[in-house]
Design an enzyme around this catalytic site. Structure first.
Site, mmCIF file in Angstrom:
data_model
loop_
_atom_site.group_PDB
_atom_site.id
_atom_site.type_symbol
_atom_site.label_atom_id
_atom_site.label_comp_id
_atom_site.label_asym_id
_atom_site.label_seq_id
_atom_site.Cartn_x
_atom_site.Cartn_y
_atom_site.Cartn_z
ATOM 1 N N GLY A 28 -27.881 -3.675 -3.388
ATOM 2 C CA GLY A 28 -29.078 -3.275 -3.356
ATOM 3 C C GLY A 28 -29.584 -4.691 -4.195
ATOM 4 O O GLY A 28 -28.954 -5.138 -5.034
ATOM 5 N N GLY A 29 -30.559 -5.331 -3.692
ATOM 6 C CA GLY A 29 -31.179 -6.643 -4.317
ATOM 7 C C GLY A 29 -30.077 -7.552 -4.434
ATOM 8 O O GLY A 29 -29.658 -8.089 -3.291
ATOM 9 N N MET A 30 -29.767 -8.098 -5.436
ATOM 10 C CA MET A 30 -28.654 -9.196 -5.381
ATOM 11 C C MET A 30 -27.337 -8.562 -5.792
ATOM 12 O O MET A 30 -26.437 -9.277 -6.153
ATOM 13 C CB MET A 30 -29.142 -10.330 -6.251
ATOM 14 C CG MET A 30 -30.454 -11.081 -5.984
ATOM 15 S SD MET A 30 -30.793 -12.223 -7.197
ATOM 16 C CE MET A 30 -29.662 -13.223 -7.065
ATOM 17 N N GLY A 31 -27.175 -7.351 -6.092
ATOM 18 C CA GLY A 31 -25.978 -6.872 -6.717
ATOM 19 C C GLY A 31 -25.264 -5.803 -5.685
ATOM 20 O O GLY A 31 -25.817 -5.061 -4.854
ATOM 21 N N ASP A 141 -39.616 -1.471 -12.124
ATOM 22 C CA ASP A 141 -39.073 -1.060 -10.718
ATOM 23 C C ASP A 141 -38.956 0.572 -10.857
ATOM 24 O O ASP A 141 -37.772 1.197 -10.230
ATOM 25 C CB ASP A 141 -37.953 -1.489 -10.323
ATOM 26 C CG ASP A 141 -37.854 -1.502 -8.826
ATOM 27 O OD1 ASP A 141 -36.590 -1.943 -8.195
ATOM 28 O OD2 ASP A 141 -38.840 -1.361 -8.005
#
Length: 958
Positions: A28-31, A141
């Site tokens: 998810g996202g950058m990870g 978030d």
């Protein structure tokens, strides 16, 4: 967390060899997040790393590091914990708590949630946010995908990867460590506050808007604003009012609808003032919704029709996220069925003593809140809980009649236990009242079976030890002892009677070990069920009595297990971080009611300012002790997988410099418990379990030189209380002027001895008393150097002594009668000048507290300084310079720290706790305040079901 196939990316050995990657959990996202095993602490962890294609993006590693710093500054039961940040030249990793369960987003794919569950989950999310906001962090978030619902039915707030500093926080806030450029425009559009969506600076009230969206979605199954595209939706967020809740979900309680509307206000200033205010509002709504009032409330009437469907949805929602276990026993009748766990009662009250009705349609239980205990009855397939209307008295246990039409209650009335029988639906006039033997500790009486016209119960005898007795309802007179015929080698710690009344399963403690046995009620056919190193306790017959559920650590941690009484095949029932105790079984064995207990203990500072948390480890911290100058701290931290069931006996001792703030440099010095520091802080004394039955080892470690000396392997274990967790007396004490350690040795008789630090062995005994005489409560006077101690036995009563170590002369200061039912009766708590401060029990209370007298003795006189009511007496500690005692007291169901003045007898409250599961202990007063332990326990009731719920069965089912 759902697990994906094995890892394709090779992770560097920079993870240490300590962490073994098991699987990938998600991206998810950058990870990307992996499940791993911590090979040192033997626990599962989650490791977050940069996605491989993002490794070389500028600022990506800084953002991941910022996430670690943000989350690591927080420590709260409803926030996922960060254990470690690992940075290598090529990579950055966060090692986090591994959270079992299902995301709220996944649960919502099956539809909206029951109101009662929305209130609970919403309150817990708000509590986690309040903790972050108090440290100057805005999550930014908050959305269902970042909320994990654990198998225990509680939330874990995830992903502080875009958390930012509150623009209204003071500039001195220590948690403002994030770079604004990393967090300015990030978030999830559908849950953003208007100011966040337009890129304006945000405050904590942005998180409250997001929480409003989340609550709206939980209640309705829809988002609050319209929009066919993300851009269109965000436009409506900024310009339009949300869909009206009274039209989308008309059954929503008005107070909850008003709160959600308040959270969704466009302007931050128009929203609630804080997350704490939201917690308070949700708790009030929850209490109004669930509080029985002798009838059904207006809200309950409005929800009654819908709640049956809600409960069915809740069961599916939670069960889908809960780990299930397949029985592997060879018998096909149960081997092919799955056990599923679901929360049944998880309110802020303390719930215990659950009993499944004979037809498995109802569950009764006891709930304690606000200092009052009530028996409640609730349908297993749904519906509101209803109170049983009882006469005077404090209920402590209850059980269904064989036909399911009555409930027998054990109550404390006028300080004595009594058994009363009431109509099961829903109480009223008592139909029978029978006195229970007065030689029993009143609040220990536990009803275990109602078979025919006989009620079986277990209790602690006032003289010590557990007994099992049978009360014939049709025959007047005292209960008949059952356990007197049991010739067991050891101490009885637990018992259950088989549903047909022919046999019992018992837990027997001997030489530090607890195992299970079965025997006929007349004492014949005694045979072991378990006989090995793990402890096994709290047995319960399942169904017709072919299987037994029990608590054990044989899997490496304390879990719920079952054993087949014929084949002795062992299988786990429940594994997890919480501690489970099986309380009741349906007649066919397909439903178990389970009490789930969880605890979180940390060191806190109590003083003139608001209490402040000092340790934030995921494990439990107990028993702090300070050196005389207050500059060195020692404490014990529980092991991640306790081997004896009591975390206070399975601990490591940490030592840290102390300046009245946190303890970031704590160093593990030894495995052990009950630490004590010498006056100058050079020497550490501590206990460990011994190979010699009923004995402990005493060691002394040189904290400057590193050497450790085994002083004795035959000392006694100090008295221990488990709620709160505290050492009730002292069996060792350092001299005030040097490195002399006085301790109680127990080679055969009890001996008072002295060990001089650095020498190879202790000196000859000062005093020797027979084995039957207890020796305890050693305190050295800072003024005279004399040693105060107590001896006690049935024959001599309680004697307070003063010893001059220079001459070895001992004299009697005071003598007290050993009152029946008052245990050891009198304890010492240290010196005020030439007088010893004593605590004398005067009355036991139903809530587990005692009323105590404070007595001063010495100089040829003994006087009473005052009385403290409703005290947890084991917690009392003395600050001689302030002439003040610190103690935990309970009022209206909640505990707080109080200060008692020895000069005026005045009692003042130090803390302002309102949560029922919180206890305080380990007080160490020093110049800047008082160091102590804050422990929070939750006690909820869950149901385990195997296959379809039964509709009828053997009326002897418990």
């Amino acid at each position: 967390m759902a697990e994906n196939p094995p890892v394709s990316r090779s992770l560097p050995d920079g993870l240490g060899g300590r962490y073994r990657i098991v699987s990938r959990l998600g991206v998810g996202g950058m990870g990307v997040v992996y499940k791993a095993t911590d090979t040192q602490l033997h626990r599962s962890v989650a490791i977050k790393a940069l996605e491989e294609r993002r490794l070389h993006i500028p600022g990506a590693a800084a953002r991941l590091r910022s996430e670690a710093l943000a989350a690591a500054s927080l420590d709260h039961p409803y926030i996922c914990k960060v254990y470690e940040l690992i940075e290598t030249p090529a990579d950055t990793f966060i090692v986090m708590e591994f959270v079992e369960g299902e995301t709220l987003a996944s649960m919502l794919t099956r539809g909206k949630l029951p109101i009662v569950q929305v209130l609970q989950l919403g309150r817990e999310i708000a509590e986690g946010l309040a903790n972050a906001h108090a440290r100057g962090l805005v999550h930014r978030d908050v959305k269902p995908g970042n909320v994990m619902v654990t198998p225990h039915g509680h939330v874990k707030l995830l992903d502080f990867g875009i958390a930012g500093a509150d623009v209204e926080s003071p500039s001195t806030n220590e948690t403002r460590t994030l770079s604004p450029q990393l967090t300015l425009h990030t978030g999830t559009p559908q849950y953003m506050a208007p100011e966040q969506a337009t890129g304006k600076p945000v405050t904590t009230r942005a998180d409250l808007f997001s929480l409003g969206v989340l609550l709206y979605e939980c209640v309705t199954g829809q988002l609050p604003f319209s929009g066919t595209t993300t851009f269109d939706y965000v436009r409506h967020v900024m310009q339009s009012a949300p869909r009206r809740l009274d039209r989308v979900a008309p059954e929503t309680p008005a107070a909850l609808a008003d709160l959600i509307d308040h959270l969704l206000e466009k302007q931050p200033a128009d929203r609630p003032a804080s997350a704490e205010a939201v917690v308070s509002d949700l708790r009030s709504i929850q209490d109004a919704l669930t509080a029985p009032t002798g009838g059904v409330s207006t809200v309950q009437q409005a929800l009654a029709r819908r709640r049956r469907r809600w409960v069915a949805l809740a069961a599916l929602a939670v069960a889908a996220g809960v780990v299930t276990w397949r029985w592997l026993a060879s018998r096909p009748s149960s081997a092919d069925l799955l056990w599923q766990s679901r929360p049944f009662v998880t309110t802020s009250a303390i719930e215990f003593g659950s009993r499944v009705s004979p037809n498995a349609d109802w569950l009764s239980f006891i709930a304690t809140s606000g200092g009052t205990s009530r028996i409640l009855v609730q349908r297993i397939d749904g519906g509101e809980s209803r109170p049983l209307t009882l006469g005077p008295g404090e209920p402590i246990s209850q059980i269904w009649s064989p036909d399911g039409n009555q409930i027998a209650c054990a109550l404390i009335l006028d300080g004595a236990p009594v058994l009363q029988i009431y109509p099961a639906f829903f109480g009223g006039a008592v139909t029978k009242s029978v006195a229970i033997d007065k030689d029993l500790v009143p609040n220990s009486v536990q009803l275990i079976r109602w078979i025919g016209r006989d009620v079986y119960f277990r209790a602690d005898a006032r003289g010590g030890g557990m007994v099992v007795r049978r009360l014939a309802l049709d025959q007047p007179g005292a209960a008949v002892s059952v356990s007197d015929a049991w010739k067991i080698d050891g101490n009885l710690r637990g018992a259950d009677v088989r549903p047909d009344g022919g046999a019992a399963v018992i837990a027997v403690h001997k030489d530090g070990q607890e195992d299970l046995w079965t025997l006929n009620l007349d004492g014949s056919s005694l045979r072991p069920l378990t006989a090995d190193a793990p402890f096994d306790k709290d047995p319960l017959w399942i169904g017709d009595g072919e299987r037994v559920a029990f608590q054990s650590n044989r899997g490496g941690q304390t879990d719920l297990w079952q054993i087949d009484v014929r084949s002795k095949a062992l299988l786990p029932l429940v594994t997890g971080e919480a501690e489970e105790v099986a309380e009741s079984s349906s007649a066919d064995g397909r439903i178990l009611s389970v009490q789930r207990l969880s605890q979180d203990a940390n060191l806190w500072l109590f003083g003139a300012d608001a209490p402040r948390q000092l340790t934030q480890d995921s494990l439990n911290d107990y028993s702090p002790v300070l050196s005389a100058d207050g500059r060195l701290l020692a404490f014990q931290r529980s092991q991640p997988t306790p081997s004896r069931g009591y975390t206070i006996l399975d601990s490591r001792i940490f030592v840290a410099p102390f300046e009245g703030r946190g303890v970031p440099d704590a160093k593990a010095e030894a495995d052990g418990f009950a630490p004590d520091l010498s006056t100058d802080g050079q020497w550490l004394a501590y206990l460990q379990t011994s190979d010699v039955p009923r004995r402990m080892t005493l060691s002394v470690r040189d904290l400057r030189g590193g050497a450790t000396i085994l002083v004795s392997n035959r000392t006694q274990l100090p008295s221990l209380t488990l709620s709160p967790v505290e050492w009730a007396n002292k069996i060792m004490a350092w001299s005030p002027a040097g490195a002399d350690l006085y301790f109680v040795d127990w080679p055969s008789d009890h001996q008072l001895r002295r060990y001089r630090a650095g020498e190879p062995a202790p000196q000859a005994p000062f005093v020797t008393v027979p084995d039957a005489v207890q020796m305890r409560d050693l305190y050295a006077s800072p003024d005279s150097g004399h040693l105060g101690y107590i001896t006690s036995s049935r024959d001599i009563g309680i004697v307070v002594h003063e010893l001059d170590p220079l001459t070895s002369a001992s004299r009697e200061l005071a003598r007290f009668t050993l009152e029946p039912g008052m245990g050891s009766g009198v304890f010492s708590r240290g010196w005020i000048g030439r007088q010893l401060v004593l605590v004398r029990y005067s009355k036991y209370n139903p809530d587990g507290t005692t009323d105590i007298d404070i007595v001063l003795t010495g100089g040829g006189a003994t006087r009473t300084a005052g009385r403290i009511t409703q005290a947890f007496a084991s917690t009392i500690r003395l600050h001689a310079a302030r002439r003040t005692l610190y103690v935990t007291r309970a009022e209206q169901g909640t505990s707080n720290v109080f200060a008692f003045s020895l000069d005026t007898g005045a009692l003042s409250q130090v803390t302002q706790n309102t949560l029922p599961g919180v206890r305080y202990s380990g007080f160490q007063p020093f110049s800047q305040g008082t160091l102590g332990v804050r422990e929070e326990r939750r006690e909820d009731i869950w149901l385990m079901q195997q296959g379809a719920p039964p509709r009828s069965g053997n009326p002897a089912g418990r």
